[in-house]
Enzyme design. Structure first.
Site, PDB file in Angstrom:
ATOM      1  N   LYS A 129       0.825  -1.164  -0.096  1.00  0.00           N
ATOM      2  CA  LYS A 129       0.055   0.151   0.070  1.00  0.00           C
ATOM      3  C   LYS A 129       0.907   1.149   0.073  1.00  0.00           C
ATOM      4  O   LYS A 129       2.115   1.126   0.300  1.00  0.00           O
ATOM      5  CB  LYS A 129      -0.797   0.136   1.150  1.00  0.00           C
ATOM      6  CG  LYS A 129      -2.044   0.597   1.145  1.00  0.00           C
ATOM      7  CD  LYS A 129      -3.253   0.056   0.498  1.00  0.00           C
ATOM      8  CE  LYS A 129      -4.362   1.189   0.204  1.00  0.00           C
ATOM      9  NZ  LYS A 129      -5.606   0.316  -0.171  1.00  0.00           N
ATOM     10  N   ASP A 169      -7.017   4.621  -4.308  1.00  0.00           N
ATOM     11  CA  ASP A 169      -7.553   4.469  -2.821  1.00  0.00           C
ATOM     12  C   ASP A 169      -8.164   6.004  -2.595  1.00  0.00           C
ATOM     13  O   ASP A 169      -8.321   6.770  -3.507  1.00  0.00           O
ATOM     14  CB  ASP A 169      -6.664   4.147  -1.805  1.00  0.00           C
ATOM     15  CG  ASP A 169      -7.210   3.672  -0.642  1.00  0.00           C
ATOM     16  OD1 ASP A 169      -7.910   2.663  -0.402  1.00  0.00           O
ATOM     17  OD2 ASP A 169      -7.190   4.474   0.613  1.00  0.00           O
TER      18      ASP A 169
END
Ligand code: NDP
Length: 448
Positions: A129, A169
């Site tokens: 991430k 995201d």
């Protein structure tokens, strides 16, 4: 020999000690560890090989300076992150978050979650991430472009279609992916569409990628509701947020016959008893990049409550789709009191541990983010397949695959929960099913 509980507590204390101040990371590790006791009791090899200790330490953590200039020529310096957590099952894969609250602990919490979520898919991708403490809100397209170019000027050297594949995201959508891909291509001189997912469909993106997380969450919840002999038909629902995940969760619930009466953004809550008009929300949030309060200007019947609490709106099903820890124990109790029967975490870790406990104790069907919001990364994996084959798939074909993947994830979580002694507990099921695949791969690949 140390008993399992003591062993788990020891690992948790070590994680807290080694990663001070990273509260969200501690929280997600705690949640996974809580589910694993019966697994470690049955599989001592995972203890012997120190699988959990290894999984709690990322393969690599990258932090870097991102300087950029605004439209007035003023220079700003942000901090960029990429945490490559585990590539036991495939190349690192996970989104980028641009939000002022982002720090290393946010990225580690999201990256740790991503390992198990991606494992649940069974499509051969690892977990990672990234992001930056940059706020795209209120910035011009040129400012966002300059930021993305600067961000990619460092990140490009760490990613690649068989190494690490970023996606969107919070705060990162098709616009940002486009700018980052452009800069990546310019620096590397490679048209490597497989290095990013969440691209626009006309240059390598998968149809359904933008809809995938919201649709997937609705598909997962439909499966959960079916086990209760229920469906979305005629149900009143509440969906927090009004971003990518929220919008498409609302769309699919409406298609399934549910009525979504409230959504939100960080400014407040919009409540429309007759059911939200999604076209208005899309116009405000996707076209005009405005605030959800503007919905009340378009629809007299709707009320906007500044800083309101969406969880006080009575509903049969609730989908927290905004951000982490947005739903606490008091909110959970209010939802239960109001007769809510199902929760689907569209966001990552939106419910606090106390809220989750309250739902589980009250017998509310609880779909944890790892499973319920895996639709986004599922279609990312499909996008990678499509790019590798230089193919172009239809919306219907991709959506059908997404549906089947969400059904499989639901079944795997249900079965793992049952096999390890907590039937109906999808949280344990998701953690256990996700963990088993990674743990076995880690042992098979030797001490690395
Ligand atoms: P977006 O940026 O598109 O939307 C986020 C929404 O949440 C916005 O409406 C935002 O409001 C609201 N929000 C953010 N912070 C807060 C807050 N503190 N209080 C109230 N509302 C808030 O993000 P996404 O929809 O993409 O992501 C939402 C969640 O889903 C995140 O947890 C993300 O990690 C998760 N997720 C996303 C996936 C994806 O494919 N996009 C995949 C899997 C999970 P405002 O505009 O006012 O900030």
């Amino acid at each position: 020999m140390t008993d399992t509980k003591t062993n788990i507590e020891g690992i948790y204390e070590q994680v807290v000690g080694r990663n001070p101040g990273e509260d969200e990371f501690h929280q997600t590790v705690r949640e996974v560890l809580n589910s694993l006791e019966p697994v470690l009791d049955r599989h001592h090899e995972f203890v012997e090989h120190k699988v959990i200790e290894r999984l709690c330490e990322p393969d690599r953590q990258i932090m870097f300076r991102v300087p950029w200039q605004d439209d007035e020529g003023e220079i700003h310096v942000n901090r960029g992150f990429r945490v490559e957590f585990s590539n036991a099952l495939g190349p690192y894969k996970g989104g980028l978050r641009f939000h002022p609250s982002v720090y290393l602990g946010t990225v580690k919490f999201l990256g740790f979650e991503q390992i198990f979520k991606n494992s649940l898919l069974g499509l051969g991708i690892g977990g990672g991430k990234g992001g930056a403490d940059f706020d795209p809100k209120g910035k011009s397209d040129s400012e966002v472009m300059r930021f993305c170019q600067s961000y990619m000027t460092e990140l490009y050297r760490h990613i690649g279609e068989n190494i690490d594949i970023p996606a969107g995201d919070t705060g990162v959508g098709p616009r940002e992916i486009g700018y980052m891909f452009g800069q990546y291509k310019r620096i590397t001189n490679r048209y490597e569409t497989g290095t990013f997912t969440g691209k626009e469909v006309n240059w390598g993106g998968a149809p359904v990628r933008f809809e995938a997380t919201g649709y997937g969450c609705a598909y997962f919840m439909r499966e959960m509701l079916q086990t209760l002999d229920e469906s979305f038909e005629g149900k009143t629902c509440v969906v927090s947020g009004s971003g990518n995940v929220a919008i498409y969760a609302i769309e699919k619930i409406q298609e399934f016959g549910g009525k979504v009466v409230a959504c939100s953004d960080s400014g407040g809550v919009i409540h429309d008893e007759e059911g939200l008009d999604l076209e208005t929300i899309k116009r405000i949030k996707q076209v005009e990049r405005g605030r959800i309060s503007e919905y009340a200007e378009a629809h007299d019947r709707a009320q906007f409550e500044e800083d309101g609490n969406i969880w006080t709106v009575p509903c049969d099903a609730a989908l927290p789709c905004a951000t982490q820890n947005e739903l606490d124990e008091d909110d959970a109790r209010k939802l239960i009191e109001n007769g809510c029967i199902a929760i689907g975490e569209g966001a990552n870790m939106p419910c606090t541990p106390e809220a989750v406990q309250a739902f589980l104790e009250a017998g509310v069907a609880f779909g944890p983010g790892k499973a319920a919001n895996a639709g986004g990364v599922a279609v990312s994996a499909l996008e990678m397949q499509q790019n590798a084959g230089r193919e172009s798939w239809s919306f219907e074909y991709t959506d059908q695959q997404l549906k089947e993947i969400m059904q499989k994830i639901h079944a795997d979580c249900r079965d793992a929960a049952e096999e390890y002694g907590t039937p109906g507990n999808y949280l344990n099921g998701a953690n256990i099913a996700g963990f088993l695949m990674v743990a076995r791969a880690l042992i098979a690949q030797g001490l690395i």
